[in-house]
Design a protein around this motif. Structure first.
Motif, mmCIF file in Angstrom:
data_model
loop_
_atom_site.group_PDB
_atom_site.id
_atom_site.type_symbol
_atom_site.label_atom_id
_atom_site.label_comp_id
_atom_site.label_asym_id
_atom_site.label_seq_id
_atom_site.Cartn_x
_atom_site.Cartn_y
_atom_site.Cartn_z
ATOM 1 N N TRP A 2 -6.505 -5.490 -11.711
ATOM 2 C CA TRP A 2 -7.330 -4.298 -11.506
ATOM 3 C C TRP A 2 -8.769 -4.686 -11.206
ATOM 4 O O TRP A 2 -9.502 -3.931 -10.568
ATOM 5 C CB TRP A 2 -7.297 -3.421 -12.759
ATOM 6 N N ARG B 278 -9.636 3.496 -13.481
ATOM 7 C CA ARG B 278 -8.252 3.662 -13.018
ATOM 8 C C ARG B 278 -7.713 5.075 -13.188
ATOM 9 O O ARG B 278 -6.696 5.410 -12.590
ATOM 10 C CB ARG B 278 -7.327 2.699 -13.777
ATOM 11 N N HIS C 128 -4.441 4.353 -8.351
ATOM 12 C CA HIS C 128 -4.907 4.702 -9.688
ATOM 13 C C HIS C 128 -3.730 5.080 -10.580
ATOM 14 O O HIS C 128 -2.706 5.552 -10.120
ATOM 15 C CB HIS C 128 -5.944 5.832 -9.628
ATOM 16 N N GLN C 129 -3.923 4.860 -11.894
ATOM 17 C CA GLN C 129 -2.842 5.007 -12.860
ATOM 18 C C GLN C 129 -2.868 6.375 -13.530
ATOM 19 O O GLN C 129 -3.928 6.985 -13.698
ATOM 20 C CB GLN C 129 -2.945 3.917 -13.928
#
Length: 401
Positions: A50, A82, A12-13
């Motif tokens: 993604w 995300r 995850h960002q």
């Protein structure tokens, strides 16, 4: 057991990274909501991976069913998957702020010299290539056989002959029915989950909040002299009741702000003209209307209130519905329906490619050649969309074509 807990993926960002990615899209995504979906698909399906094609088409299908700006809702959902709620906010801010700030500056400065028609025409031609690329790739993936290709063409015809959100909803519903009735799912569909930490209890609470605000805000606005409440109520109702997004929102916005005397019709039309010349979602037109209002608050404060109010329904709906959406997609019957719905989405995109993207952009053989070149650069030379947009604008703006 009452919660559906789905943890974020390991990769995850950070919200800042999500913000910067969507900021670039907010600065370069010209062409309206259908073109935005093409930019998103290239960015998050092809470049960052993604989502896969099926997950992305599922998400687009869901957002077509919901009121509000479909492309912004897709972006909010991607940010949510995300980076959680902070990621959803970051994606919305990145995609929304550039056009909102430009429109507020335009309104407050009373400057009418925005992009010339020749430059704007080049941006529209670039949007033709972007949407064509999305059709090219999504069509091969989501309507590869004769049944799904038939669903796609029928959906395109329905959406073209009934050019409204009703036609799009009818096409999606018909695609879901024929997918359920005639398609077979022998194996689990390839799919990356649209993951979120939001549980079903939280989702239900947010959906209830959506309807509570929709009912109570008009009551509060009618019983007070506070312009803040009246402003918030007007734009919240617009964001809650408009299906199809984009240009569909304009008549309802005009009915809210012009008869009430908040904004003159000339100022409304001037802002609408400016909104055509900038990237990002057309719903940011709300920021302009809040900024130039004759009532107080106006300026940046009014812009912030109007912008928050018109997008709040999308946040409540997307974050509230996704936990239930993920659960439903696990059933075979729903998977069959989703195959048909995904094919119908391709058809809706095809209809939008014809009207308004193609007919408002391709006016001459030179335009066709420029659009074909842009398509070549995007699909076969893998050029970045921002570069293709810039080149198309330069060619038409400098009169090269």
């Amino acid at each position: 057991m009452g919660r559906l807990e789905i943890t974020l993926p390991k990769e995850h960002q950070h919200p800042l990274e999500i913000f910067l990615i969507f900021l670039r899209l907010g600065l370069t995504s010209f062409g309206g909501p259908i073109a935005h979906l093409g930019y998103f698909r290239q960015e998050f399906v092809e470049r960052y991976k993604w989502l896969d094609e099926h997950a992305y088409a599922d998400l687009v299908s869901l957002c077509q069913f919901l009121p509000g700006p479909a492309s912004s809702q897709v972006g909010i959902a991607i940010g949510l998957s995300r980076g959680g709620v902070s990621g959803a906010i970051a994606s919305w801010l990145g995609f929304t702020l550039p056009s909102a700030i430009l429109l507020v500056i335009f309104g407050l400065s009373s400057v009418e010299n925005h992009l010339g028609s020749d430059w704007l025409h080049g941006l529209k031609i670039a949007a033709v290539a972007v949407v064509a690329q999305a059709l090219w790739v999504m069509g091969k993936s989501l309507s590869p056989d004769k049944i799904r290709a038939t669903i796609a063409i029928c959906a395109a015809a329905m959406a073209t002959l009934i050019p409204s959100s009703l036609g799009q909803l009818a096409a999606i519903a018909a695609g879901g029915f024929f997918g359920w009735a005639f398609l077979n799912v022998s194996t689990v569909l390839p799919h990356n989950s649209i993951q979120t930490k939001t549980g079903r209890n939280t989702g239900m609470a947010l959906l209830m909040m959506f309807f509570i605000l929709l009912v109570l805000l008009p009551v509060a606005a009618s019983s007070t002299n506070s312009h803040i409440i009246k402003l918030f109520d007007s734009f919240y109702r617009v964001g809650s009741l408009v299906f199809g997004g984009g240009h569909v929102v304009l008549p309802l916005l005009q009915s809210q702000v012009v008869p009430s005397g908040w904004i003159s019709n000339d100022a409304f039309l001037a802002g609408y003209g400016a909104a055509q010349a900038i990237p990002g979602p057309l719903f940011t037109f709300a920021a302009y209307l809040g900024a130039v209002s004759t009532q107080t608050p106006s300026s940046w404060a009014g812009a912030g209130i109007a912008l928050t109010a018109i997008f709040l329904p999308s946040f409540l709906l997307i974050i509230g519905i996704l936990p239930f959406w993920e659960q439903l997609r696990r059933y075979k019957t729903m998977q069959r329906a989703m195959l048909g719905i995904n094919a119908a989405v391709v058809g809706i995109l095809l209809a939008a490619f014809y009207n308004p993207v193609w007919i408002s952009s391709i006016r001459s053989p030179v335009d066709f050649c420029l659009a074909s070149t842009a398509f070549l650069l995007l699909v076969f030379w893998k050029s970045p969309p921002w570069l293709v947009v810039l080149l198309a604008a330069l060619v038409t703006g400098l009169g090269i074509g």
